[in-house]
Design a protein around this motif. Structure first.
Motif, PDB file in Angstrom:
ATOM      1  N   GLN A 228       0.847  -1.187   0.000  1.00  0.00           N
ATOM      2  CA  GLN A 228       0.000   0.000   0.000  1.00  0.00           C
ATOM      3  C   GLN A 228       0.888   1.246   0.000  1.00  0.00           C
ATOM      4  O   GLN A 228       1.906   1.299   0.702  1.00  0.00           O
ATOM      5  CB  GLN A 228      -0.910  -0.005   1.232  1.00  0.00           C
ATOM      6  N   SER A 229       0.476   2.245  -0.783  1.00  0.00           N
ATOM      7  CA  SER A 229       1.350   3.392  -1.022  1.00  0.00           C
ATOM      8  C   SER A 229       1.439   4.365   0.145  1.00  0.00           C
ATOM      9  O   SER A 229       2.199   5.323   0.085  1.00  0.00           O
ATOM     10  CB  SER A 229       0.903   4.144  -2.281  1.00  0.00           C
ATOM     11  N   THR A 230       0.679   4.124   1.213  1.00  0.00           N
ATOM     12  CA  THR A 230       0.871   4.867   2.460  1.00  0.00           C
ATOM     13  C   THR A 230       1.156   3.906   3.606  1.00  0.00           C
ATOM     14  O   THR A 230       2.189   3.992   4.258  1.00  0.00           O
ATOM     15  CB  THR A 230      -0.367   5.717   2.819  1.00  0.00           C
ATOM     16  N   GLU A 231       0.258   2.967   3.823  1.00  0.00           N
ATOM     17  CA  GLU A 231       0.325   2.142   5.028  1.00  0.00           C
ATOM     18  C   GLU A 231       1.567   1.258   5.092  1.00  0.00           C
ATOM     19  O   GLU A 231       2.069   0.978   6.182  1.00  0.00           O
ATOM     20  CB  GLU A 231      -0.936   1.306   5.151  1.00  0.00           C
ATOM     21  N   THR A 232       2.075   0.757   3.968  1.00  0.00           N
ATOM     22  CA  THR A 232       3.286  -0.060   4.009  1.00  0.00           C
ATOM     23  C   THR A 232       4.461   0.603   3.297  1.00  0.00           C
ATOM     24  O   THR A 232       5.602   0.186   3.474  1.00  0.00           O
ATOM     25  CB  THR A 232       3.048  -1.442   3.365  1.00  0.00           C
ATOM     26  N   TYR A 233       4.199   1.620   2.521  1.00  0.00           N
ATOM     27  CA  TYR A 233       5.211   2.262   1.677  1.00  0.00           C
ATOM     28  C   TYR A 233       6.429   2.735   2.475  1.00  0.00           C
ATOM     29  O   TYR A 233       7.570   2.587   2.046  1.00  0.00           O
ATOM     30  CB  TYR A 233       4.558   3.437   0.947  1.00  0.00           C
ATOM     31  N   TYR A 234       6.195   3.294   3.651  1.00  0.00           N
ATOM     32  CA  TYR A 234       7.275   3.913   4.412  1.00  0.00           C
ATOM     33  C   TYR A 234       8.081   2.915   5.239  1.00  0.00           C
ATOM     34  O   TYR A 234       9.134   3.253   5.763  1.00  0.00           O
ATOM     35  CB  TYR A 234       6.702   4.991   5.341  1.00  0.00           C
ATOM     36  N   SER A 235       7.606   1.686   5.365  1.00  0.00           N
ATOM     37  CA  SER A 235       8.247   0.734   6.270  1.00  0.00           C
ATOM     38  C   SER A 235       9.355  -0.079   5.620  1.00  0.00           C
ATOM     39  O   SER A 235      10.203  -0.634   6.312  1.00  0.00           O
ATOM     40  CB  SER A 235       7.195  -0.231   6.837  1.00  0.00           C
ATOM     41  N   GLY A 236       9.338  -0.192   4.284  1.00  0.00           N
ATOM     42  CA  GLY A 236      10.309  -1.061   3.625  1.00  0.00           C
ATOM     43  C   GLY A 236       9.871  -2.507   3.580  1.00  0.00           C
ATOM     44  O   GLY A 236      10.652  -3.394   3.218  1.00  0.00           O
ATOM     45  N   PHE A 237       8.634  -2.774   3.924  1.00  0.00           N
ATOM     46  CA  PHE A 237       8.046  -4.111   3.868  1.00  0.00           C
ATOM     47  C   PHE A 237       6.656  -3.979   3.258  1.00  0.00           C
ATOM     48  O   PHE A 237       6.129  -2.883   3.113  1.00  0.00           O
ATOM     49  CB  PHE A 237       7.909  -4.725   5.266  1.00  0.00           C
ATOM     50  N   LEU A 238       6.075  -5.112   2.901  1.00  0.00           N
ATOM     51  CA  LEU A 238       4.658  -5.073   2.572  1.00  0.00           C
ATOM     52  C   LEU A 238       3.899  -5.892   3.609  1.00  0.00           C
ATOM     53  O   LEU A 238       4.488  -6.527   4.476  1.00  0.00           O
ATOM     54  CB  LEU A 238       4.387  -5.558   1.141  1.00  0.00           C
ATOM     55  N   GLY A 239       2.586  -5.865   3.535  1.00  0.00           N
ATOM     56  CA  GLY A 239       1.778  -6.595   4.499  1.00  0.00           C
ATOM     57  C   GLY A 239       1.647  -8.053   4.096  1.00  0.00           C
ATOM     58  O   GLY A 239       1.013  -8.358   3.091  1.00  0.00           O
ATOM     59  N   ASP A 240       2.270  -8.945   4.846  1.00  0.00           N
ATOM     60  CA  ASP A 240       2.158 -10.378   4.590  1.00  0.00           C
ATOM     61  C   ASP A 240       0.970 -10.896   5.385  1.00  0.00           C
ATOM     62  O   ASP A 240       0.985 -10.888   6.620  1.00  0.00           O
ATOM     63  CB  ASP A 240       3.442 -11.086   5.002  1.00  0.00           C
ATOM     64  N   LYS A 241      -0.076 -11.331   4.670  1.00  0.00           N
ATOM     65  CA  LYS A 241      -1.323 -11.722   5.321  1.00  0.00           C
ATOM     66  C   LYS A 241      -1.682 -13.175   5.027  1.00  0.00           C
ATOM     67  O   LYS A 241      -1.177 -13.782   4.082  1.00  0.00           O
ATOM     68  CB  LYS A 241      -2.466 -10.816   4.864  1.00  0.00           C
ATOM     69  N   VAL A 242      -2.572 -13.703   5.831  1.00  0.00           N
ATOM     70  CA  VAL A 242      -3.143 -15.017   5.600  1.00  0.00           C
ATOM     71  C   VAL A 242      -4.660 -14.845   5.503  1.00  0.00           C
ATOM     72  O   VAL A 242      -5.248 -14.035   6.217  1.00  0.00           O
ATOM     73  CB  VAL A 242      -2.760 -16.005   6.730  1.00  0.00           C
ATOM     74  N   VAL A 243      -5.270 -15.578   4.566  1.00  0.00           N
ATOM     75  CA  VAL A 243      -6.713 -15.498   4.344  1.00  0.00           C
ATOM     76  C   VAL A 243      -7.321 -16.856   4.684  1.00  0.00           C
ATOM     77  O   VAL A 243      -6.868 -17.891   4.189  1.00  0.00           O
ATOM     78  CB  VAL A 243      -7.044 -15.137   2.884  1.00  0.00           C
ATOM     79  N   ARG A 244      -8.362 -16.827   5.519  1.00  0.00           N
ATOM     80  CA  ARG A 244      -9.034 -18.063   5.929  1.00  0.00           C
ATOM     81  C   ARG A 244     -10.525 -17.980   5.616  1.00  0.00           C
ATOM     82  O   ARG A 244     -11.007 -16.986   5.097  1.00  0.00           O
ATOM     83  CB  ARG A 244      -8.801 -18.325   7.417  1.00  0.00           C
ATOM     84  N   TYR A 245     -11.222 -19.020   5.965  1.00  0.00           N
ATOM     85  CA  TYR A 245     -12.661 -19.092   5.699  1.00  0.00           C
ATOM     86  C   TYR A 245     -13.447 -18.242   6.697  1.00  0.00           C
ATOM     87  O   TYR A 245     -13.108 -18.142   7.880  1.00  0.00           O
ATOM     88  CB  TYR A 245     -13.132 -20.543   5.782  1.00  0.00           C
ATOM     89  N   ALA A 246     -14.521 -17.652   6.217  1.00  0.00           N
ATOM     90  CA  ALA A 246     -15.506 -16.978   7.071  1.00  0.00           C
ATOM     91  C   ALA A 246     -16.841 -16.987   6.352  1.00  0.00           C
ATOM     92  O   ALA A 246     -16.888 -16.968   5.119  1.00  0.00           O
ATOM     93  CB  ALA A 246     -15.070 -15.553   7.381  1.00  0.00           C
ATOM     94  N   ASP A 247     -17.921 -17.020   7.113  1.00  0.00           N
ATOM     95  CA  ASP A 247     -19.261 -16.965   6.512  1.00  0.00           C
ATOM     96  C   ASP A 247     -19.511 -15.620   5.843  1.00  0.00           C
ATOM     97  O   ASP A 247     -20.168 -15.537   4.812  1.00  0.00           O
ATOM     98  CB  ASP A 247     -20.337 -17.199   7.577  1.00  0.00           C
ATOM     99  N   ALA A 248     -18.987 -14.551   6.456  1.00  0.00           N
ATOM    100  CA  ALA A 248     -19.178 -13.201   5.924  1.00  0.00           C
ATOM    101  C   ALA A 248     -18.048 -12.317   6.426  1.00  0.00           C
ATOM    102  O   ALA A 248     -17.342 -12.664   7.389  1.00  0.00           O
ATOM    103  CB  ALA A 248     -20.526 -12.635   6.369  1.00  0.00           C
ATOM    104  N   GLY A 249     -17.885 -11.179   5.754  1.00  0.00           N
ATOM    105  CA  GLY A 249     -16.862 -10.228   6.177  1.00  0.00           C
ATOM    106  C   GLY A 249     -15.476 -10.622   5.722  1.00  0.00           C
ATOM    107  O   GLY A 249     -15.267 -11.659   5.072  1.00  0.00           O
TER     108      GLY A 249
END
Length: 354
Positions: A228-249
């Motif tokens: 992200q060009s603001t939230e991760t841009y300044y840190s020198g990293f990107l956001g490493d995420k995991v996606v799991r199951y959910a009924d909604a949201g």
């Protein structure tokens, strides 16, 4: 010396000679073998294994997350016979790692890792007009490297800009109030960790419905890299995420780590003014970045000037599994160049093996 003493000395010398001669007899039988010693360390495997074939999806947003284009399924391969194309990226082995600085060093850095022009189409919300992204990939023994470039275009209310001030606070002295404005650009790369229902045909669209990320069935897991060009841009990293199951949201979250986020929103729930500011901030405010080691509680008593600015996000340096992917980006004349580096095997169960 007397004859008696001479005789005694002579006899002693003869006795000593007999002992010495007797000790130089034939070698005796070989004794039994000793116990085996400890096993030595493993030898080094000098062969560099190629990157296994993987499919990934790409999403690109211009200013807001709802204005996206993407390619649902792109093949990453190290097959030297494969041809880079609209849905294929060929990773090449490098003897020398490219510099991850957001500057395209071309063939001098990436060798024969030819850029693939990936075709993008509308994914969700308004179409932002970006029709393609150029991707290079390379690897060595430890790391995989990627470079993603795209050029923003003028379309409807979109104008090319370096959106690095998301949620910036600005003071209106006439109204005596603070307001927030500014979006950010975004790049997402999604990978299967387990078999995901619908991935073989829909790719990343199997885990993204146009607004949130979640897998279709219980036990299904995806690996998601978010720049992200603001939230991760300044840190020198990107956001490493995991996606799991959910009924909604949304069911995506930062990988487990000491710092699970890269930026903290600078606003309490329902607040109409900043929560934090840079320590020692002048009355005309400050610009981004607002780093974790320099922020303090917002001073409500300070006589702020008209249009004074306070960054809306605080930047942190992540640690643990959230910090798996290094990233650096530059913006030049409407074009973003985002460069990434990640260990091929992080040792974390929430990361795809490359």
């Amino acid at each position: 010396m007397s004859v008696g003493k001479s005789l005694v000395a002579f006899m002693a010398i003869c006795y000593l000679a007999i002992l010495i001669i007797g000790c130089t007899g034939d070698q005796g039988p070989v004794g039994p073998p000793g116990f085996p010693g400890k096993e030595g360390p493993s030898g080094q495997n000098l062969a560099i294994s190629p990157v296994a074939d993987r499919t990934f999806g790409i999403l690109i947003a211009n200013s807001t997350v709802s204005d996206l284009v993407g390619a649902a399924k792109v093949l990453l391969t190290s097959d030297t016979n494969a041809v880079p194309g609209s849905d294929t990226v060929v990773a090449r082995r490098l003897e020398k790692a490219p510099v991850i600085d957001g500057v395209d060093g071309g063939d001098a850095e990436w060798g024969s890792a030819a850029a693939s022009t990936i075709t993008l189409d509308s994914t969700a919300g308004k179409y932002n007009g970006i029709t393609s992204a150029r991707i290079r990939a390379a690897y060595d023994r430890q790391y995989v490297y990627m470079q993603v470039k795209w050029t923003e275009v003028v379309i409807d209310n979109f104008a090319p800009s370096k959106d690095v001030n998301k949620g910036m606070w600005s003071y209106d002295s006439t109204l005596a109030k603070w307001v927030r404005s500014g979006g950010e650009d975004m790049l997402c790369l999604g990978w299967q960790l387990t078999t995901i229902t619908g991935w073989s045909t829909a790719g990343i669209k199997a885990i993204f419905d146009g607004s949130v990320f979640r897998t279709p069935a219980s036990g299904e897991v995806a690996d998601l890299w978010v720049w992200q060009s603001t939230e991760t841009y300044y840190s020198g990293f990107l956001g490493d995420k995991v996606v799991r199951y959910a009924d909604a949201g949304d069911a995506s979250q930062f990988d487990a780590g000491t710092l699970p986020a890269f930026a903290l929103e600078n606003s309490a729930t329902g607040s109409n003014m900043p929560t934090y500011m840079r320590s020692g901030s002048p009355v005309d405010g400050t610009s981004y970045p607002l780093n974790s080691y320099e922020f303090t509680k917002f001073d409500t008593q300070k006589k702020w000037k008209n249009h004074a600015t306070i960054p809306g996000y605080i930047s942190f340096i992540p640690s643990g599994s959230t910090a798996d992917v290094r990233s650096t980006a530059t913006y030049d004349n409407g074009t973003w160049t985002v460069e990434l580096r990640r260990l091929r095997q992080t040792g974390n169960g929430d990361d795809t093996i490359l």
